[in-house]
Write an enzyme that holds these catalytic residues in place. Structure first.
Site, short mmCIF file in Angstrom:
data_model
loop_
_atom_site.label_atom_id
_atom_site.label_comp_id
_atom_site.label_asym_id
_atom_site.label_seq_id
_atom_site.Cartn_x
_atom_site.Cartn_y
_atom_site.Cartn_z
CD GLU A 28 -8.26 -14.42 7.06
OE1 GLU A 28 -7.20 -14.91 6.65
OE2 GLU A 28 -9.00 -13.72 6.34
CE LYS A 34 -3.64 -4.18 8.16
NZ LYS A 34 -2.51 -3.91 7.28
CE LYS A 48 -2.22 -2.95 11.67
NZ LYS A 48 -1.53 -2.86 10.41
CB CYS A 83 -1.02 0.00 1.12
SG CYS A 83 -0.34 -0.19 2.76
CE1 TYR A 122 3.97 3.34 14.94
CE2 TYR A 122 1.80 2.77 15.83
CZ TYR A 122 2.70 2.82 14.77
OH TYR A 122 2.33 2.32 13.55
NE ARG A 153 -5.35 -0.38 3.71
CZ ARG A 153 -4.82 0.38 2.76
NH1 ARG A 153 -5.19 0.23 1.51
NH2 ARG A 153 -3.94 1.32 3.06
CB CYS A 172 -2.82 -4.19 0.74
SG CYS A 172 -3.16 -2.98 2.04
NE ARG A 226 -5.33 2.71 6.13
CZ ARG A 226 -6.55 2.22 6.02
NH1 ARG A 226 -7.56 3.00 5.65
NH2 ARG A 226 -6.78 0.95 6.28
CB SER A 232 -1.17 4.83 13.92
OG SER A 232 -2.26 4.50 13.07
C1 PBG Z 1 0.20 -1.78 5.78
C2 PBG Z 1 0.02 -1.50 7.22
C3 PBG Z 1 -0.89 -0.67 7.87
C4 PBG Z 1 -0.55 -0.70 9.21
C5 PBG Z 1 0.53 -1.57 9.37
N1 PBG Z 1 0.87 -2.06 8.12
C6 PBG Z 1 -1.98 0.20 7.32
C7 PBG Z 1 -3.20 -0.35 6.78
O1 PBG Z 1 -3.43 -1.56 6.70
O2 PBG Z 1 -3.98 0.48 6.31
C8 PBG Z 1 -1.23 0.08 10.30
C9 PBG Z 1 -0.40 0.34 11.49
C10 PBG Z 1 -0.92 1.39 12.39
O3 PBG Z 1 -2.01 1.95 12.22
O4 PBG Z 1 -0.19 1.71 13.33
N2 PBG Z 1 -0.82 -2.50 5.21
#
Ligand code: PBG
Length: 326
Positions: free
Chosen positions: A232, A194, A247, A121, A312, A216, A129, A204, A273
């Site tokens: 999964e 995920k 996640k 991505c 983080y 997504r 992705c 992002r 994040s």
């Molecule tokens: C890539 C990816 C993402 C995150 C980790 N790897 C973004 C997404 O799937 O949109 C998110 C990590 C975060 O928000 O801290 N695909």
């Protein structure tokens, strides 16, 4: 009534509470995300992720020294390319940003465990992705590219590759290609569970990876699905994943516990994040103390069953642990 059972007896003072505390986050649980960019002499704070930085490769050394000094032994590397195209060619370029960074990191600190995020991505101009044809995200064609990305990371020296794309069959494809090229010991940490989450926003904007059309949801999971999480994980383990991930973390603690109870592989959780940014903003908005919120959420993620926590807050948490638990 005579009160024989008094749970308060064990809450009396800090030493006693510490003695009976059931869950401690350890520094060894923590994985620190590192964002790398092209260029020189860059250490720039990421607006959407206060306290996190974009680093050019030449500026990594101080940061890594600090991480290692704090006792953190694992990082996950995210790259921001300088060019995007429909086929994500920078993602598997031997001189791509992640590949350059991993080579340098391994040269500086061979014992630091390096995980790389394997996804397209950040590298596609459409921000999805996978490869896109007529508005559809292609699955099997994408696997070829993902395997090239993972191989290029392994060649650069990554210890663990972590596919986060959520295409079907990517773990098996990556395992095949790694093995065929002699990388039998490069481990796969799959982002197995995920969710299509609204908590990825700050990442992002940090990585410039928002989808330019649609969302997504044709590859990431629905928030309400538990059984699908089992499916999964089962598939990824059949395909050769060494570790799996849930996640985001905080909104999915029940899923972390479910997977922990059901499967015997190391389980990672990603405090993403949006979870981080909420806590970072908590002080300003009068919601609460940042450090206490960090401690409470990370402890809850560990208690839910995560063996590994990507956060983080890794450096802040390591500092807290050193102050309070040693
Ligand atoms: C890539 C990816 C993402 C995150 C980790 N790897 C973004 C997404 O799937 O949109 C998110 C990590 C975060 O928000 O801290 N695909």
């Amino acid at each position: 009534m005579k009160l024989i059972q008094r749970p308060r007896r064990l809450k009396k003072n800090p030493a006693l509470r510490r003695l009976v505390r059931e869950t401690n986050v350890n520094i060894s649980d923590l994985v620190y995300p590192v964002f790398v960019v092209h260029g020189k002499n860059i250490k720039e704070e990421i607006t959407s992720l206060p306290g996190q930085y974009h680093f050019s490769v030449d500026m990594l050394q101080n940061e890594l020294a600090e991480i290692i000094d704090l006792g953190i032994s694992s990082i996950i590397v995210f790259g921001i390319p300088d060019k995007k195209d429909p086929g994500a060619s920078q993602a598997y370029d031997p001189n791509g940003i992640v590949q350059q960074a991993v080579r340098e990191i391994k040269k500086l600190y061979p014992n630091l465990l390096v995980i790389t995020d394997v996804c397209l991505c950040q590298y596609t101009d459409h921000g999805h992705c996978g490869l896109v044809q007529d508005g559809t995200i292609l699955n099997d064609e994408t696997l070829e590219i993902l395997a090239k990305v993972a191989l290029s990371h392994a060649e650069a020296g990554a210890d663990i590759v972590a596919p986060s794309d959520m295409m079907d069959g990517r773990v098996g494809k990556i395992r095949d290609v790694l093995d065929a090229n002699g990388f039998i010991d490069t481990a796969i940490l799959s982002y197995s569970v995920k969710f299509a989450s609204a908590f990825y926003g700050p990442f992002r904007s940090a990585a410039g990876s928002s989808p330019q059309f649609g969302d997504r949801k044709t590859y990431q999971m629905e928030t309400g699905n538990r059984k699908e999480a089992f499916r999964e994980v089962t598939l990824d383990l059949q395909e050769g994943a060494d570790m799996v991930m849930v996640k985001p973390a905080l909104a999915y603690l029940d899923i972390i516990r479910d997977i922990k109870n059901q499967f015997n592989v190391p389980l990672a959780a990603y405090q993403v994040s949006g979870e981080y940014a909420l806590i970072k903003n908590a002080e300003k908005t009068g919601i609460g103390n940042e450090e206490l919120l960090m401690l409470e959420t990370l402890t809850s993620i560990k208690r839910a069953g995560a063996d590994i926590i990507i956060t983080y807050f890794a450096k802040d948490m390591a500092r807290w642990i050193r102050r309070n638990q040693l």
